[in-house]
Motif scaffolding. Structure first.
Motif, mmCIF file in Angstrom:
data_model
loop_
_atom_site.group_PDB
_atom_site.id
_atom_site.type_symbol
_atom_site.label_atom_id
_atom_site.label_comp_id
_atom_site.label_asym_id
_atom_site.label_seq_id
_atom_site.Cartn_x
_atom_site.Cartn_y
_atom_site.Cartn_z
ATOM 1 N N THR A 1 0.803 -1.211 0.000
ATOM 2 C CA THR A 1 0.000 0.000 0.000
ATOM 3 C C THR A 1 0.847 1.278 0.000
ATOM 4 O O THR A 1 0.366 2.317 -0.413
ATOM 5 C CB THR A 1 -0.961 0.019 1.201
ATOM 6 N N GLN A 2 2.075 1.235 0.446
ATOM 7 C CA GLN A 2 2.911 2.428 0.488
ATOM 8 C C GLN A 2 3.519 2.764 -0.861
ATOM 9 O O GLN A 2 3.677 3.906 -1.201
ATOM 10 C CB GLN A 2 4.032 2.256 1.529
ATOM 11 N N ALA A 3 3.889 1.763 -1.627
ATOM 12 C CA ALA A 3 4.509 1.990 -2.925
ATOM 13 C C ALA A 3 4.037 0.908 -3.879
ATOM 14 O O ALA A 3 3.679 -0.176 -3.464
ATOM 15 C CB ALA A 3 6.028 1.943 -2.794
ATOM 16 N N ASP A 4 4.039 1.228 -5.154
ATOM 17 C CA ASP A 4 3.639 0.256 -6.160
ATOM 18 C C ASP A 4 4.779 -0.724 -6.378
ATOM 19 O O ASP A 4 5.779 -0.393 -6.991
ATOM 20 C CB ASP A 4 3.292 0.984 -7.465
ATOM 21 N N LEU A 5 4.608 -1.933 -5.868
ATOM 22 C CA LEU A 5 5.646 -2.945 -6.002
ATOM 23 C C LEU A 5 5.333 -3.951 -7.100
ATOM 24 O O LEU A 5 6.147 -4.811 -7.383
ATOM 25 C CB LEU A 5 5.861 -3.667 -4.670
ATOM 26 N N ALA A 6 4.151 -3.846 -7.703
ATOM 27 C CA ALA A 6 3.823 -4.716 -8.837
ATOM 28 C C ALA A 6 4.538 -4.182 -10.064
ATOM 29 O O ALA A 6 4.760 -2.987 -10.201
ATOM 30 C CB ALA A 6 2.311 -4.736 -9.070
ATOM 31 N N GLY A 7 4.892 -5.083 -10.954
ATOM 32 C CA GLY A 7 5.511 -4.650 -12.195
ATOM 33 C C GLY A 7 4.493 -3.973 -13.096
ATOM 34 O O GLY A 7 3.285 -4.112 -12.912
ATOM 35 N N ASN A 8 4.982 -3.235 -14.069
ATOM 36 C CA ASN A 8 4.107 -2.532 -14.998
ATOM 37 C C ASN A 8 4.140 -3.118 -16.401
ATOM 38 O O ASN A 8 3.518 -2.575 -17.309
ATOM 39 C CB ASN A 8 4.453 -1.044 -15.022
ATOM 40 N N THR A 9 4.884 -4.216 -16.586
ATOM 41 C CA THR A 9 4.970 -4.917 -17.873
ATOM 42 C C THR A 9 5.117 -6.409 -17.598
ATOM 43 O O THR A 9 5.403 -6.824 -16.466
ATOM 44 C CB THR A 9 6.180 -4.457 -18.702
ATOM 45 N N PHE A 10 4.964 -7.225 -18.639
ATOM 46 C CA PHE A 10 5.221 -8.657 -18.492
ATOM 47 C C PHE A 10 6.654 -8.892 -18.004
ATOM 48 O O PHE A 10 6.899 -9.732 -17.148
ATOM 49 C CB PHE A 10 5.030 -9.390 -19.829
ATOM 50 N N GLY A 11 7.588 -8.144 -18.568
ATOM 51 C CA GLY A 11 8.998 -8.348 -18.267
ATOM 52 C C GLY A 11 9.379 -8.096 -16.821
ATOM 53 O O GLY A 11 10.333 -8.701 -16.319
ATOM 54 N N ASN A 12 8.679 -7.205 -16.148
ATOM 55 C CA ASN A 12 9.023 -6.941 -14.741
ATOM 56 C C ASN A 12 7.855 -7.265 -13.808
ATOM 57 O O ASN A 12 7.707 -6.658 -12.750
ATOM 58 C CB ASN A 12 9.535 -5.511 -14.553
#
Length: 124
Positions: free
Chosen positions: A7-18
């Motif tokens: 919830t504090q920072a976006d730790l999910a990747g933003n592309t398939f690669g990450n």
């Protein structure tokens, strides 16, 4: 059950690669708390199913419309969870062994936090 809080920072990747690696699934589950919206247009997750199983994916706690796209290891979309509005997204089915990707995307200009639950149970 493992719980990952983001919830504090976006730790999910933003592309398939990450894509964020949720790990190897063998009759277990994981819960992720995160958010998507205007400044974060997609969250990608990756996980590996160790053996054929029944899999469940749920996205709950929505304040705006969000969809979940499910992809196989070849990055072909195999399922789309796209209920209207703030209704929870949910699916269950047989998942063969392999790598899967989840893409959580907001629809429209809304922003929302969400809780993603992925569960696998061995099939006979």
């Amino acid at each position: 059950m493992a719980r990952i809080r983001t919830t504090q920072a976006d730790l999910a990747g933003n592309t398939f690669g990450n894509a964020r690696n949720l790990g190897l699934f063998r009759d277990n589950s994981v819960i992720v708390d995160d958010a998507v919206g205007v400044n974060d247009r997609a969250d990608f997750y990756r996980f590996t199913v160790a053996r054929r199983c029944t899999g469940t994916i749920a996205l709950t706690g929505l304040r705006s419309n969000v969809d979940v796209e499910v992809y196989d290891q070849n990055r072909r979309r195999v399922n789309l969870l796209n209920r209207a509005g703030t209704a929870s997204e949910f699916t269950t089915g047989i998942a063969p062994r392999g790598v899967y990707y989840l893409k959580v995307v907001p629809r429209g200009a809304g922003e929302t936090t969400y809780r993603l639950t992925v569960l696998t149970v061995k099939t006979s």
